[in-house]
Design a protein around this motif. Structure first.
Motif, PDB file in Angstrom:
ATOM      1  N   ASN A  46       0.915  -1.389   0.193  1.00 63.75           N
ATOM      2  CA  ASN A  46      -0.215   0.086   0.033  1.00 63.75           C
ATOM      3  C   ASN A  46       0.702   1.269   0.032  1.00 63.75           C
ATOM      4  OD1 ASN A  46      -2.443  -1.188  -0.040  1.00 63.75           O
ATOM      5  ND2 ASN A  46      -2.327  -1.708   2.148  1.00 63.75           N
ATOM      6  N   SER A  47       2.112   1.094  -0.436  1.00 58.31           N
ATOM      7  CA  SER A  47       2.926   2.222  -0.509  1.00 58.31           C
ATOM      8  C   SER A  47       2.460   3.114  -1.638  1.00 58.31           C
ATOM      9  CB  SER A  47       4.463   1.930  -0.739  1.00 58.31           C
ATOM     10  OG  SER A  47       5.412   3.068  -0.661  1.00 58.31           O
ATOM     11  N   PRO A  48       2.546   4.418  -1.674  1.00 56.36           N
ATOM     12  CA  PRO A  48       1.879   5.163  -2.616  1.00 56.36           C
ATOM     13  C   PRO A  48       2.949   5.386  -3.844  1.00 56.36           C
ATOM     14  CG  PRO A  48       2.898   6.754  -1.175  1.00 56.36           C
ATOM     15  CD  PRO A  48       2.635   5.338  -0.245  1.00 56.36           C
ATOM     16  N   VAL A  49       3.320   4.094  -4.716  1.00 52.86           N
ATOM     17  CA  VAL A  49       4.418   4.141  -5.490  1.00 52.86           C
ATOM     18  C   VAL A  49       3.658   3.995  -6.969  1.00 52.86           C
ATOM     19  CG1 VAL A  49       6.126   2.643  -6.414  1.00 52.86           C
ATOM     20  CG2 VAL A  49       6.158   3.196  -4.056  1.00 52.86           C
ATOM     21  N   PHE A  50       4.219   4.634  -7.956  1.00 54.05           N
ATOM     22  CA  PHE A  50       3.616   4.600  -9.223  1.00 54.05           C
ATOM     23  C   PHE A  50       4.724   4.269 -10.181  1.00 54.05           C
ATOM     24  CE2 PHE A  50       0.531   7.016  -6.667  1.00 54.05           C
ATOM     25  CZ  PHE A  50      -0.803   6.916  -7.672  1.00 54.05           C
ATOM     26  N   ILE A  51       4.010   3.589 -11.235  1.00 54.35           N
ATOM     27  CA  ILE A  51       5.180   3.204 -12.270  1.00 54.35           C
ATOM     28  C   ILE A  51       4.629   4.040 -13.475  1.00 54.35           C
ATOM     29  CG2 ILE A  51       5.872   1.341 -14.013  1.00 54.35           C
ATOM     30  CD1 ILE A  51       5.864  -0.495 -11.722  1.00 54.35           C
ATOM     31  N   SER A  52       5.931   4.537 -14.243  1.00 53.68           N
ATOM     32  CA  SER A  52       5.651   5.253 -15.484  1.00 53.68           C
ATOM     33  C   SER A  52       6.821   5.003 -16.473  1.00 53.68           C
ATOM     34  CB  SER A  52       5.300   6.487 -15.136  1.00 53.68           C
ATOM     35  OG  SER A  52       6.677   7.404 -14.805  1.00 53.68           O
ATOM     36  N   HIS A  53       6.338   5.572 -17.894  1.00 54.80           N
ATOM     37  CA  HIS A  53       7.557   5.614 -18.692  1.00 54.80           C
ATOM     38  C   HIS A  53       8.417   6.786 -18.218  1.00 54.80           C
ATOM     39  CE1 HIS A  53       5.770   2.994 -21.369  1.00 54.80           C
ATOM     40  NE2 HIS A  53       4.955   3.548 -21.510  1.00 54.80           N
ATOM     41  N   PRO A  54       9.696   6.455 -18.622  1.00 54.64           N
ATOM     42  CA  PRO A  54      10.815   7.709 -17.883  1.00 54.64           C
ATOM     43  C   PRO A  54      10.281   9.155 -18.580  1.00 54.64           C
ATOM     44  CG  PRO A  54      11.933   5.755 -18.628  1.00 54.64           C
ATOM     45  CD  PRO A  54      10.598   5.692 -19.070  1.00 54.64           C
ATOM     46  N   PHE A  90      15.071   3.441 -14.783  1.00 53.11           N
ATOM     47  CA  PHE A  90      15.938   2.585 -15.337  1.00 53.11           C
ATOM     48  C   PHE A  90      15.660   1.912 -16.461  1.00 53.11           C
ATOM     49  CE2 PHE A  90      12.886   0.399 -12.719  1.00 53.11           C
ATOM     50  CZ  PHE A  90      12.537  -0.823 -13.497  1.00 53.11           C
ATOM     51  N   GLU A  91      16.841   1.422 -17.248  1.00 53.21           N
ATOM     52  CA  GLU A  91      16.533   0.739 -18.363  1.00 53.21           C
ATOM     53  C   GLU A  91      17.378  -0.636 -18.577  1.00 53.21           C
ATOM     54  OE1 GLU A  91      17.836   1.315 -23.198  1.00 53.21           O
ATOM     55  OE2 GLU A  91      19.008   2.707 -21.605  1.00 53.21           O
ATOM     56  N   GLY A 115      11.285   5.742 -24.750  1.00 56.49           N
ATOM     57  CA  GLY A 115      10.371   4.580 -25.098  1.00 56.49           C
ATOM     58  C   GLY A 115      11.068   3.385 -25.256  1.00 56.49           C
ATOM     59  N   LEU A 116      10.300   2.410 -24.677  1.00 56.10           N
ATOM     60  CA  LEU A 116      10.590   1.045 -24.369  1.00 56.10           C
ATOM     61  C   LEU A 116      10.295   0.325 -25.793  1.00 56.10           C
ATOM     62  CD1 LEU A 116       8.203  -1.520 -23.895  1.00 56.10           C
ATOM     63  CD2 LEU A 116       8.210  -0.156 -21.698  1.00 56.10           C
ATOM     64  N   PHE A 117      11.231  -0.766 -26.276  1.00 53.63           N
ATOM     65  CA  PHE A 117      10.801  -1.611 -27.425  1.00 53.63           C
ATOM     66  C   PHE A 117      11.522  -2.821 -27.180  1.00 53.63           C
ATOM     67  CE2 PHE A 117      14.988   0.469 -28.189  1.00 53.63           C
ATOM     68  CZ  PHE A 117      15.603  -0.486 -28.635  1.00 53.63           C
ATOM     69  N   ILE A 118      10.968  -3.886 -27.974  1.00 60.32           N
ATOM     70  CA  ILE A 118      11.637  -5.257 -28.173  1.00 60.32           C
ATOM     71  C   ILE A 118      11.842  -5.463 -29.511  1.00 60.32           C
ATOM     72  CG2 ILE A 118      11.530  -7.732 -27.649  1.00 60.32           C
ATOM     73  CD1 ILE A 118      10.018  -6.981 -24.949  1.00 60.32           C
ATOM     74  N   ASP A 119      12.950  -5.988 -30.113  1.00 67.27           N
ATOM     75  CA  ASP A 119      12.898  -6.313 -31.524  1.00 67.27           C
ATOM     76  C   ASP A 119      13.001  -7.772 -31.639  1.00 67.27           C
ATOM     77  OD1 ASP A 119      13.041  -3.641 -32.452  1.00 67.27           O
ATOM     78  OD2 ASP A 119      15.247  -3.578 -32.299  1.00 67.27           O
ATOM     79  N   SER A 176      15.070  -3.365 -24.940  1.00 66.35           N
ATOM     80  CA  SER A 176      15.155  -1.930 -24.113  1.00 66.35           C
ATOM     81  C   SER A 176      13.920  -1.866 -23.264  1.00 66.35           C
ATOM     82  CB  SER A 176      15.632  -1.062 -25.033  1.00 66.35           C
ATOM     83  OG  SER A 176      15.941   0.243 -24.179  1.00 66.35           O
ATOM     84  N   ILE A 177      13.835  -2.241 -21.970  1.00 71.41           N
ATOM     85  CA  ILE A 177      12.696  -1.834 -21.386  1.00 71.41           C
ATOM     86  C   ILE A 177      13.081  -0.890 -20.436  1.00 71.41           C
ATOM     87  CG2 ILE A 177      11.126  -3.075 -19.376  1.00 71.41           C
ATOM     88  CD1 ILE A 177      11.026  -4.219 -22.208  1.00 71.41           C
ATOM     89  N   ARG A 178      12.293   0.364 -20.470  1.00 71.72           N
ATOM     90  CA  ARG A 178      12.590   1.508 -19.588  1.00 71.72           C
ATOM     91  C   ARG A 178      11.360   1.808 -18.798  1.00 71.72           C
ATOM     92  NH1 ARG A 178      14.346   4.292 -25.463  1.00 71.72           N
ATOM     93  NH2 ARG A 178      16.536   3.693 -25.457  1.00 71.72           N
ATOM     94  N   LEU A 179      11.617   1.918 -17.482  1.00 77.42           N
ATOM     95  CA  LEU A 179      10.414   2.286 -16.625  1.00 77.42           C
ATOM     96  C   LEU A 179      11.002   3.355 -15.474  1.00 77.42           C
ATOM     97  CD1 LEU A 179       9.010  -1.056 -16.061  1.00 77.42           C
ATOM     98  CD2 LEU A 179       7.855   0.673 -17.371  1.00 77.42           C
TER      99      LEU A 179
END
Length: 492
Positions: free
Chosen positions: A336-344, A415-416, A368-372, A384-387
């Protein structure tokens, strides 16, 4: 000799027909053979040396680059002013992953735990782990929001506790301690008197749970019975659905474990995967084709709806309570910690988030994140996963440490995680899946072309021989008759 030429021409015509026939058969057979080999080597099976090794140990270099948002005006923030941050980093860590406790089951699934370790790479970093930065103190500001609705007297007691352990609203510490943990008397106190309030029982750090840990017990399909199911998650920690969210759809465990996907992908295919760190399943969508080291690929990216709120995108209603679009509320799986994830840098998020914090500059290229993916095999070539990790901060009456902080979603770090296939593996991959199929494809067309050319040339030669042959026979007959007449005259 002239009489044998039609037979030779006919022989060439037959040879040409056989080449065309063989080339035509190859057009149908070769793709089937290649697909059969892909299926055979894509199945999770210890007998498949290359692909099984890639799945088990991830032999390519993988790195995590961490960027801190150093707070420039902590005193002013406590007075209600807009936060000002500067990006510091990257601080780069080599990530090592290895699957252990691998167990195959009779129902066509395999279970495992994947362990991960991080090792600092000074030569790739823009600084050292000894660099000092200032970020919001999650223990103080996070706990304050969590206690907002508790009785006022309890909030006063918590504020007194913060003061006792000399915990302020902001932390100024070395990068290494913020990442992997530091000793805190407050943590020990909370674990003793309020067990379960925070997710750690030892040192407190942003990534203290990640190093030398595993991602849980995954059970995935091997693809032996149905190649379309290969790598798809059957259960995680014994669960077939999650307990965190408000709707059945949001709690679904979809797709793979995020490392490989089923083969034979099309532009209409998506990349679904379950992320234990994000506490949910996510799905990437096709963006464009491309090429890497001569290997064809499809690039998949996060849709704008990935972190959209329930108002802007109804299917995400289950992940609420929500704030602005571009934020994923992970408090339900983070004590329940007020933590949010987003794009960088709040890339693809509601622009109002950028108005609340000074010093952010989002761009697709950097954030932006991407997977080839190699579409035929479902093997990632470049990832390249970026959050970004954010903390919701606000003034909470009774807790003086929060001062007059304005309501703000404050970026702390982003982080990436990136890696790509390189070295001998990419050469083997290109030879088996690009060069060899290309050679076979050209060979079938060469055979058809040579066959048709042989048929045409042989047919022309045969026709000419057929036309000239009667004339040559007639000339030979006349020559023979004249020779006999001349011979008789000479006898007289």
């Amino acid at each position: 000799m002239a009489i044998k030429r039609p037979k030779v021409a006919i022989g060439f015509i037959v040879a040409g027909v056989l080449m065309v026939l063989f080339g035509t058969i190859m057009c149908f057979v070769v793709p089937l053979v290649i697909d059969d080999q892909i299926v055979k080597h894509t199945v999770i099976d210890p007998k498949n040396d290359l692909t099984y090794t890639m799945w088990k140990d991830i032999p390519v270099p993988f790195f995590m680059s961490v960027y801190f948002f150093n707070v420039l005006n902590p005193a002013e923030i406590l007075k209600g002013e807009k936060p000002m941050v500067e990006q510091r980093g990257p601080y780069v860590y080599r990530k090592q992953c290895q699957k252990e406790n691998i167990t195959f089951h009779p129902n066509g699934t395999v279970s495992y735990r994947e362990y991960r370790q991080y090792h600092f790479e000074p030569s790739m970093s823009a600084g050292n782990e000894s660099d000092v930065v200032t970020i919001p103190n999650m223990l103080v500001l996070g706990a304050s929001v969590m206690m907002e609705n508790l009785p006022y007297v309890l909030r006063l007691m918590m504020s007194a506790t913060f003061k006792t352990f000399k915990e302020g609203p902001f932390l100024t510490k070395p990068v290494g301690e913020l990442m992997w943990g530091y000793d805190s008397g407050l943590v020990d106190f909370l674990n003793q008197y309020l067990p379960g309030m925070i997710p750690t029982s030892g040192k407190f750090g942003l990534f203290s749970e990640f190093n030398n840990s595993n991602t849980g017990l995954f059970t995935v399909f091997t693809g032996k019975d149905d190649i379309r199911k290969v790598h798809r998650v059957d259960s995680w920690n014994g669960l077939t659905e999650l307990p965190y969210w408000r709707t059945a759809q949001s709690n679904m465990i979809n797709g793979t474990a995020g490392q490989m996907w089923p083969p034979f992908m099309t532009k209409q295919s998506t990349l679904p995967f379950y992320s234990p760190d994000a506490c949910r399943s996510m799905e990437l969508v096709y963006q464009r084709p491309g090429e890497m080291n001569g290997i064809p690929l499809y690039r998949y990216v996060a849709p704008k709806t990935l972190f959209a709120n329930g108002t802007d995108y109804a299917p995400n209603e289950g992940f609420c309570p929500c704030r602005q679009s571009g934020l994923l509320n992970v408090s339900s799986c983070r004590h329940n910690s007020p933590v949010f994830i987003s794009h960088p840098h709040f890339f693809n998020a509601d622009p109002v988030l950028l108005d609340y914090v000074q010093g952010l500059n989002p761009s697709e290229e950097k954030h932006g994140l991407f997977i080839d993916i190699h579409p035929q095999t479902g093997v990632p070539l470049n990832v390249s996963i970026r959050l970004q990790l954010n903390l919701y901060m606000k003034k909470v009456s009774g807790i003086t440490e929060t001062g007059k902080i304005s309501d703000v979603v404050m970026p702390m770090i982003w982080f990436e995680e990136n890696g790509y296939i390189d070295g001998p593996i990419v050469n083997t991959f290109r030879t088996n899946l690009v060069v060899l199929p290309t050679v076979l494809e050209y060979l079938q067309y060469i055979l058809i072309g040579l066959g048709l050319a042989t048929i045409i040339i042989a047919a022309v030669v045969y026709r000419k021989v057929k036309v000239k042959l009667p004339h040559r026979i007639q000339c030979f007959t006349r020559y023979k008759a004249n020779s006999q007449k001349l011979k008789k005259k000479m006898q007289f």
